[in-house]
Scaffold this motif. Structure first.
Motif, PDB file in Angstrom:
ATOM      1  N   ALA A   1     -13.641 -30.659 -12.335  1.00 63.97           N
ATOM      2  CA  ALA A   1     -14.742 -31.785 -11.777  1.00 63.97           C
ATOM      3  C   ALA A   1     -16.097 -31.510 -12.042  1.00 63.97           C
ATOM      4  CB  ALA A   1     -14.224 -32.126 -10.546  1.00 63.97           C
ATOM      5  N   TYR A   2     -16.682 -32.183 -12.681  1.00 65.86           N
ATOM      6  CA  TYR A   2     -18.156 -31.952 -13.099  1.00 65.86           C
ATOM      7  C   TYR A   2     -19.048 -33.250 -12.565  1.00 65.86           C
ATOM      8  CZ  TYR A   2     -22.443 -31.543 -15.787  1.00 65.86           C
ATOM      9  OH  TYR A   2     -23.481 -31.577 -16.142  1.00 65.86           O
ATOM     10  N   ALA A   3     -19.848 -32.900 -11.616  1.00 65.41           N
ATOM     11  CA  ALA A   3     -20.573 -34.074 -10.800  1.00 65.41           C
ATOM     12  C   ALA A   3     -21.821 -33.969 -11.156  1.00 65.41           C
ATOM     13  CB  ALA A   3     -20.041 -34.147  -9.594  1.00 65.41           C
ATOM     14  N   GLU A   4     -22.357 -33.956 -12.109  1.00 66.30           N
ATOM     15  CA  GLU A   4     -23.996 -34.064 -12.461  1.00 66.30           C
ATOM     16  C   GLU A   4     -24.450 -35.336 -11.633  1.00 66.30           C
ATOM     17  OE1 GLU A   4     -26.876 -33.713 -16.190  1.00 66.30           O
ATOM     18  OE2 GLU A   4     -25.351 -35.254 -16.432  1.00 66.30           O
ATOM     19  N   ASN A   5     -23.765 -36.428 -11.641  1.00 67.16           N
ATOM     20  CA  ASN A   5     -24.030 -37.592 -10.984  1.00 67.16           C
ATOM     21  C   ASN A   5     -22.790 -37.781  -9.908  1.00 67.16           C
ATOM     22  OD1 ASN A   5     -24.297 -40.074  -9.369  1.00 67.16           O
ATOM     23  ND2 ASN A   5     -25.101 -41.043 -11.161  1.00 67.16           N
ATOM     24  N   PRO A   6     -22.758 -37.433  -8.388  1.00 70.44           N
ATOM     25  CA  PRO A   6     -21.618 -37.593  -7.684  1.00 70.44           C
ATOM     26  C   PRO A   6     -21.020 -39.162  -7.857  1.00 70.44           C
ATOM     27  CG  PRO A   6     -23.438 -36.669  -6.451  1.00 70.44           C
ATOM     28  CD  PRO A   6     -23.944 -37.150  -7.739  1.00 70.44           C
ATOM     29  N   GLN A   7     -21.639 -39.988  -8.300  1.00 69.47           N
ATOM     30  CA  GLN A   7     -20.787 -41.320  -8.232  1.00 69.47           C
ATOM     31  C   GLN A   7     -20.126 -41.521  -9.454  1.00 69.47           C
ATOM     32  OE1 GLN A   7     -24.215 -43.960  -8.142  1.00 69.47           O
ATOM     33  NE2 GLN A   7     -23.470 -44.642  -5.946  1.00 69.47           N
ATOM     34  N   PHE A   8     -20.364 -40.771 -10.287  1.00 67.39           N
ATOM     35  CA  PHE A   8     -19.484 -40.554 -11.840  1.00 67.39           C
ATOM     36  C   PHE A   8     -19.061 -39.334 -11.991  1.00 67.39           C
ATOM     37  CE2 PHE A   8     -22.574 -44.007 -11.626  1.00 67.39           C
ATOM     38  CZ  PHE A   8     -21.814 -45.127 -11.893  1.00 67.39           C
ATOM     39  N   VAL A   9     -17.797 -38.793 -11.359  1.00 64.41           N
ATOM     40  CA  VAL A   9     -17.404 -37.571 -11.664  1.00 64.41           C
ATOM     41  C   VAL A   9     -16.596 -37.499 -13.018  1.00 64.41           C
ATOM     42  CG1 VAL A   9     -15.956 -35.614 -10.906  1.00 64.41           C
ATOM     43  CG2 VAL A   9     -17.255 -37.002  -9.053  1.00 64.41           C
ATOM     44  N   GLU A  10     -16.882 -36.226 -13.822  1.00 60.17           N
ATOM     45  CA  GLU A  10     -16.128 -36.259 -15.267  1.00 60.17           C
ATOM     46  C   GLU A  10     -15.186 -35.051 -14.771  1.00 60.17           C
ATOM     47  OE1 GLU A  10     -16.794 -38.067 -17.791  1.00 60.17           O
ATOM     48  OE2 GLU A  10     -18.819 -38.986 -17.104  1.00 60.17           O
ATOM     49  N   TYR A  11     -14.168 -35.435 -15.319  1.00 61.55           N
ATOM     50  CA  TYR A  11     -12.945 -34.385 -15.437  1.00 61.55           C
ATOM     51  C   TYR A  11     -12.799 -33.752 -16.728  1.00 61.55           C
ATOM     52  CZ  TYR A  11     -12.265 -36.163 -10.811  1.00 61.55           C
ATOM     53  OH  TYR A  11     -12.241 -36.581  -9.372  1.00 61.55           O
ATOM     54  N   ILE A  12     -13.236 -32.576 -17.042  1.00 67.78           N
ATOM     55  CA  ILE A  12     -13.559 -31.849 -18.065  1.00 67.78           C
ATOM     56  C   ILE A  12     -12.186 -30.924 -18.428  1.00 67.78           C
ATOM     57  CG2 ILE A  12     -15.080 -30.431 -19.611  1.00 67.78           C
ATOM     58  CD1 ILE A  12     -16.273 -33.148 -18.548  1.00 67.78           C
ATOM     59  N   ARG A  13     -11.630 -31.112 -19.528  1.00 65.58           N
ATOM     60  CA  ARG A  13     -10.544 -30.211 -19.889  1.00 65.58           C
ATOM     61  C   ARG A  13     -11.018 -29.047 -20.587  1.00 65.58           C
ATOM     62  NH1 ARG A  13      -6.814 -28.902 -23.875  1.00 65.58           N
ATOM     63  NH2 ARG A  13      -7.488 -30.396 -25.233  1.00 65.58           N
ATOM     64  N   PHE A  14     -10.704 -27.884 -20.167  1.00 67.85           N
ATOM     65  CA  PHE A  14     -10.996 -26.395 -20.912  1.00 67.85           C
ATOM     66  C   PHE A  14      -9.689 -25.893 -21.332  1.00 67.85           C
ATOM     67  CE2 PHE A  14     -14.518 -27.160 -18.334  1.00 67.85           C
ATOM     68  CZ  PHE A  14     -15.743 -27.018 -19.114  1.00 67.85           C
ATOM     69  N   GLU A  15      -9.506 -25.172 -22.533  1.00 70.66           N
ATOM     70  CA  GLU A  15      -8.274 -24.654 -22.828  1.00 70.66           C
ATOM     71  C   GLU A  15      -8.552 -22.910 -23.050  1.00 70.66           C
ATOM     72  OE1 GLU A  15      -7.888 -25.062 -27.547  1.00 70.66           O
ATOM     73  OE2 GLU A  15      -6.870 -26.536 -26.193  1.00 70.66           O
ATOM     74  N   ALA A  16      -7.678 -22.151 -22.678  1.00 70.61           N
ATOM     75  CA  ALA A  16      -7.863 -20.696 -23.095  1.00 70.61           C
ATOM     76  C   ALA A  16      -6.481 -20.413 -23.920  1.00 70.61           C
ATOM     77  CB  ALA A  16      -7.713 -19.942 -21.719  1.00 70.61           C
ATOM     78  N   THR A  17      -6.664 -19.712 -24.890  1.00 71.02           N
ATOM     79  CA  THR A  17      -5.376 -19.398 -25.602  1.00 71.02           C
ATOM     80  C   THR A  17      -5.305 -17.758 -25.736  1.00 71.02           C
ATOM     81  OG1 THR A  17      -6.951 -19.430 -27.648  1.00 71.02           O
ATOM     82  CG2 THR A  17      -5.688 -21.399 -27.336  1.00 71.02           C
TER      83      THR A  17
END
Length: 125
Positions: A28-44
């Motif tokens: 959960a990335y909240a540069e602006n707390p009103q508009f939280v972005e949910y960023i998917r990372f992968e590891a292989t």
């Protein structure tokens, strides 16, 4: 590249083929707390274990590479895909300045926009 956020979800190990495995991490990335972005990372492969000791709500810094690749279907139409491939995750110590950044519990829950209700369209365009 690096990004800081809070662990929202740690995915299970996926054995895609006999020789290829992967795992996802949602931050959960909240540069602006009103508009939280949910960023998917992968590891292989051998990096899937970098998500092992993470817990939901922990503040982390994810170091990652941005990867992109084309895929052409049977009709000859090419589509492009992007991946955020994590190579290091560092837990961040709470510095006591909790007032400067909102807590994980303060972030709004993700909204399911896939519902097909006809009466709930409140978009202005």
């Amino acid at each position: 590249m690096e990004i800081r956020g809070k662990v929202h979800e740690v995915g299970a190990l996926q054995q895609v083929t006999e020789s290829f495995k992967k795992r996802d991490l949602i931050v959960a990335y909240a540069e602006n707390p009103q508009f939280v972005e949910y960023i998917r990372f992968e590891a292989t492969q051998d990096r899937v274990n970098i998500f092992d000791n993470l817990a939901v709500g922990e503040e982390v810094e994810v170091s990652f590479n941005l990867r992109g690749r084309p895929w052409t279907n049977k009709e000859g139409v090419t589509t492009y895909f992007n991946s955020l491939v994590a190579w290091r995750v560092t837990k961040l110590a709470n510095t006591g300045s909790g007032a400067a950044t909102p807590g994980y519990a303060d972030m709004p829950a993700p909204v399911d926009i896939s519902s097909s209700g006809a009466d709930d369209d409140d978009l202005p365009f």
